[in-house]
Motif scaffolding. Structure first.
Motif, PDB file in Angstrom:
ATOM      1  N   LYS A 237      66.854   5.963   5.563  1.00 54.29           N
ATOM      2  CA  LYS A 237      65.525   6.229   6.126  1.00 54.29           C
ATOM      3  C   LYS A 237      65.616   7.441   7.064  1.00 54.29           C
ATOM      4  N   PRO A 238      64.562   8.253   7.147  1.00 56.90           N
ATOM      5  CA  PRO A 238      64.592   9.426   8.038  1.00 56.90           C
ATOM      6  C   PRO A 238      64.732   9.017   9.503  1.00 56.90           C
ATOM      7  N   ARG A 239      65.516   9.802  10.249  1.00 55.16           N
ATOM      8  CA  ARG A 239      65.578   9.643  11.703  1.00 55.16           C
ATOM      9  C   ARG A 239      64.417  10.430  12.304  1.00 55.16           C
ATOM     10  N   PRO A 240      64.070  10.146  13.558  1.00 55.44           N
ATOM     11  CA  PRO A 240      62.966  10.874  14.183  1.00 55.44           C
ATOM     12  C   PRO A 240      63.173  12.393  14.100  1.00 55.44           C
ATOM     13  N   GLY A 241      62.140  13.098  13.645  1.00 53.32           N
ATOM     14  CA  GLY A 241      62.192  14.553  13.549  1.00 53.32           C
ATOM     15  C   GLY A 241      62.709  15.086  12.227  1.00 53.32           C
ATOM     16  N   GLU A 242      63.293  14.218  11.379  1.00 57.97           N
ATOM     17  CA  GLU A 242      63.794  14.680  10.083  1.00 57.97           C
ATOM     18  C   GLU A 242      62.644  14.806   9.085  1.00 57.97           C
ATOM     19  N   LYS A 243      62.720  15.852   8.248  1.00 52.72           N
ATOM     20  CA  LYS A 243      61.678  16.102   7.255  1.00 52.72           C
ATOM     21  C   LYS A 243      62.264  16.085   5.849  1.00 52.72           C
ATOM     22  N   HIS A 244      61.501  15.520   4.915  1.00 53.96           N
ATOM     23  CA  HIS A 244      61.898  15.472   3.508  1.00 53.96           C
ATOM     24  C   HIS A 244      62.076  16.899   2.983  1.00 53.96           C
ATOM     25  N   GLY A 245      63.235  17.158   2.354  1.00 52.55           N
ATOM     26  CA  GLY A 245      63.492  18.475   1.786  1.00 52.55           C
ATOM     27  C   GLY A 245      64.128  19.442   2.766  1.00 52.55           C
ATOM     28  N   VAL A 246      64.203  19.078   4.037  1.00 54.83           N
ATOM     29  CA  VAL A 246      64.813  19.951   5.043  1.00 54.83           C
ATOM     30  C   VAL A 246      66.206  19.423   5.379  1.00 54.83           C
ATOM     31  N   GLN A 247      66.276  18.292   6.090  1.00 57.18           N
ATOM     32  CA  GLN A 247      67.593  17.692   6.378  1.00 57.18           C
ATOM     33  C   GLN A 247      68.138  16.977   5.130  1.00 57.18           C
ATOM     34  N   TYR A 248      67.257  16.240   4.451  1.00 54.90           N
ATOM     35  CA  TYR A 248      67.622  15.495   3.243  1.00 54.90           C
ATOM     36  C   TYR A 248      66.410  15.400   2.329  1.00 54.90           C
ATOM     37  N   PHE A 249      66.694  15.072   1.047  1.00 57.08           N
ATOM     38  CA  PHE A 249      65.660  14.570   0.148  1.00 57.08           C
ATOM     39  C   PHE A 249      65.764  13.053   0.266  1.00 57.08           C
ATOM     40  N   PHE A 250      64.759  12.425   0.845  1.00 54.57           N
ATOM     41  CA  PHE A 250      64.786  10.977   1.027  1.00 54.57           C
ATOM     42  C   PHE A 250      64.273  10.317  -0.250  1.00 54.57           C
ATOM     43  N   VAL A 251      65.138   9.515  -0.890  1.00 45.48           N
ATOM     44  CA  VAL A 251      64.800   8.903  -2.176  1.00 45.48           C
ATOM     45  C   VAL A 251      64.980   7.388  -2.107  1.00 45.48           C
ATOM     46  N   THR A 252      64.349   6.708  -3.054  1.00 47.98           N
ATOM     47  CA  THR A 252      64.495   5.256  -3.151  1.00 47.98           C
ATOM     48  C   THR A 252      65.812   4.931  -3.863  1.00 47.98           C
ATOM     49  N   ASP A 253      66.206   3.671  -3.806  1.00 50.79           N
ATOM     50  CA  ASP A 253      67.410   3.246  -4.529  1.00 50.79           C
ATOM     51  C   ASP A 253      67.258   3.494  -6.026  1.00 50.79           C
ATOM     52  N   GLU A 254      66.039   3.249  -6.550  1.00 54.71           N
ATOM     53  CA  GLU A 254      65.786   3.443  -7.979  1.00 54.71           C
ATOM     54  C   GLU A 254      65.925   4.920  -8.363  1.00 54.71           C
ATOM     55  N   GLU A 255      65.389   5.807  -7.525  1.00 53.58           N
ATOM     56  CA  GLU A 255      65.503   7.243  -7.796  1.00 53.58           C
ATOM     57  C   GLU A 255      66.962   7.691  -7.749  1.00 53.58           C
ATOM     58  N   MET A 256      67.729   7.158  -6.798  1.00 51.89           N
ATOM     59  CA  MET A 256      69.150   7.505  -6.696  1.00 51.89           C
ATOM     60  C   MET A 256      69.911   7.006  -7.924  1.00 51.89           C
ATOM     61  N   ASP A 257      69.597   5.789  -8.370  1.00 52.06           N
ATOM     62  CA  ASP A 257      70.232   5.256  -9.583  1.00 52.06           C
ATOM     63  C   ASP A 257      70.032   6.205 -10.764  1.00 52.06           C
ATOM     64  N   LYS A 258      68.821   6.735 -10.889  1.00 49.57           N
ATOM     65  CA  LYS A 258      68.480   7.627 -11.998  1.00 49.57           C
ATOM     66  C   LYS A 258      69.244   8.949 -11.897  1.00 49.57           C
ATOM     67  N   LEU A 259      69.334   9.518 -10.683  1.00 49.26           N
ATOM     68  CA  LEU A 259      70.075  10.771 -10.485  1.00 49.26           C
ATOM     69  C   LEU A 259      71.540  10.603 -10.876  1.00 49.26           C
ATOM     70  N   ILE A 260      72.131   9.474 -10.473  1.00 45.17           N
ATOM     71  CA  ILE A 260      73.543   9.198 -10.772  1.00 45.17           C
ATOM     72  C   ILE A 260      73.733   9.007 -12.279  1.00 45.17           C
ATOM     73  N   ALA A 261      72.861   8.191 -12.884  1.00 46.58           N
ATOM     74  CA  ALA A 261      72.975   7.880 -14.314  1.00 46.58           C
ATOM     75  C   ALA A 261      72.827   9.131 -15.181  1.00 46.58           C
ATOM     76  N   ASN A 262      71.991  10.077 -14.749  1.00 50.50           N
ATOM     77  CA  ASN A 262      71.744  11.297 -15.527  1.00 50.50           C
ATOM     78  C   ASN A 262      72.741  12.415 -15.232  1.00 50.50           C
ATOM     79  N   GLY A 263      73.736  12.141 -14.369  1.00 50.53           N
ATOM     80  CA  GLY A 263      74.739  13.150 -14.048  1.00 50.53           C
ATOM     81  C   GLY A 263      74.178  14.328 -13.277  1.00 50.53           C
ATOM     82  N   GLU A 264      73.099  14.100 -12.534  1.00 50.59           N
ATOM     83  CA  GLU A 264      72.434  15.188 -11.823  1.00 50.59           C
ATOM     84  C   GLU A 264      73.024  15.462 -10.438  1.00 50.59           C
ATOM     85  N   LEU A 265      74.047  14.693 -10.050  1.00 48.14           N
ATOM     86  CA  LEU A 265      74.660  14.892  -8.741  1.00 48.14           C
ATOM     87  C   LEU A 265      76.085  15.444  -8.901  1.00 48.14           C
TER      88      LEU A 265
END
Length: 197
Positions: A54-82
């Motif tokens: 989860k983002p910490r105070p002041g963190e923005k999506h796409g700046v410090q991190y791309f904040f994703v759900t567990d399901e989205e992360m599963d898909k990135l890993i399964a597709n070899g995108e990381l």
């Protein structure tokens, strides 16, 4: 030490910049050093990781991190995108592969700021990557930095300290060690390693 090549002729050196990976224990100041360096040299491209944290105070999506759900992360890993991914303190983090390769091919210096597991994965998939270990001046200083954040409960801090002991023991696996006694000095040394011209 001379390199041995089999089957193909190596490309001439300096065709593209080398990927530089900065790693070290949690709380050592990786983000602070990188932020200082990029303020002076924004041409160094820092890969933004995806995370299930989860983002910490002041963190923005796409700046410090791309904040994703567990399901989205599963898909990135399964597709070899990381390029690499790891689980740390109950959350997963990963580096999007395509963006890193595109920047390197375009001749831009690329810096990854990742944990030990990730650095090991990058070493396996990109043997020419330069691995830089950021070490604390002392164990006591690292403990002070980790406990002084005030953003995490005691059990998370305890896990981070346990992980830090393991991470510190991995220092010999890295090509270069920088000791974080001064953010300005370390940022300058890191910049020289990234080899921005």
């Amino acid at each position: 030490m001379a390199a041995t090549f089999r089957g193909t002729t190596p490309e001439p050196p300096d065709v593209r910049p080398r990927l530089t990976v900065l790693s070290g224990p949690s709380g050592v100041g990786k983000s602070t050093v990188v932020a200082h360096m990029r303020k002076e040299h924004p041409e160094v491209w820092l890969s933004v990781s995806a995370t299930t944290r989860k983002p910490r105070p002041g963190e923005k999506h796409g700046v410090q991190y791309f904040f994703v759900t567990d399901e989205e992360m599963d898909k990135l890993i399964a597709n070899g995108e990381l390029l690499e991914w790891a689980e740390f303190a109950g959350n997963r983090y990963g580096t999007p592969r395509a963006a890193v390769l595109e920047r390197l091919e375009a001749g831009e210096p690329v810096l990854l700021e990742i944990d030990l597991q990730g650095a090991r994965q990058v070493r396996e998939s990109m043997a020419d990557a330069q691995l830089v270990f950021l070490a604390p001046p002392s164990w006591e200083e690292l403990v002070r930095r980790l406990t002084g954040r005030g953003t995490e409960p005691p059990e998370v801090i305890e896990r981070r300290l346990d992980a830090a002991k393991i991470e510190l023991a991995a220092e010999p696996e890295f090509d270069v060690t920088l000791v974080n006694t001064s953010v300005e000095d370390v940022a300058r040394e890191l910049l020289a390693l990234v080899d921005v011209v």
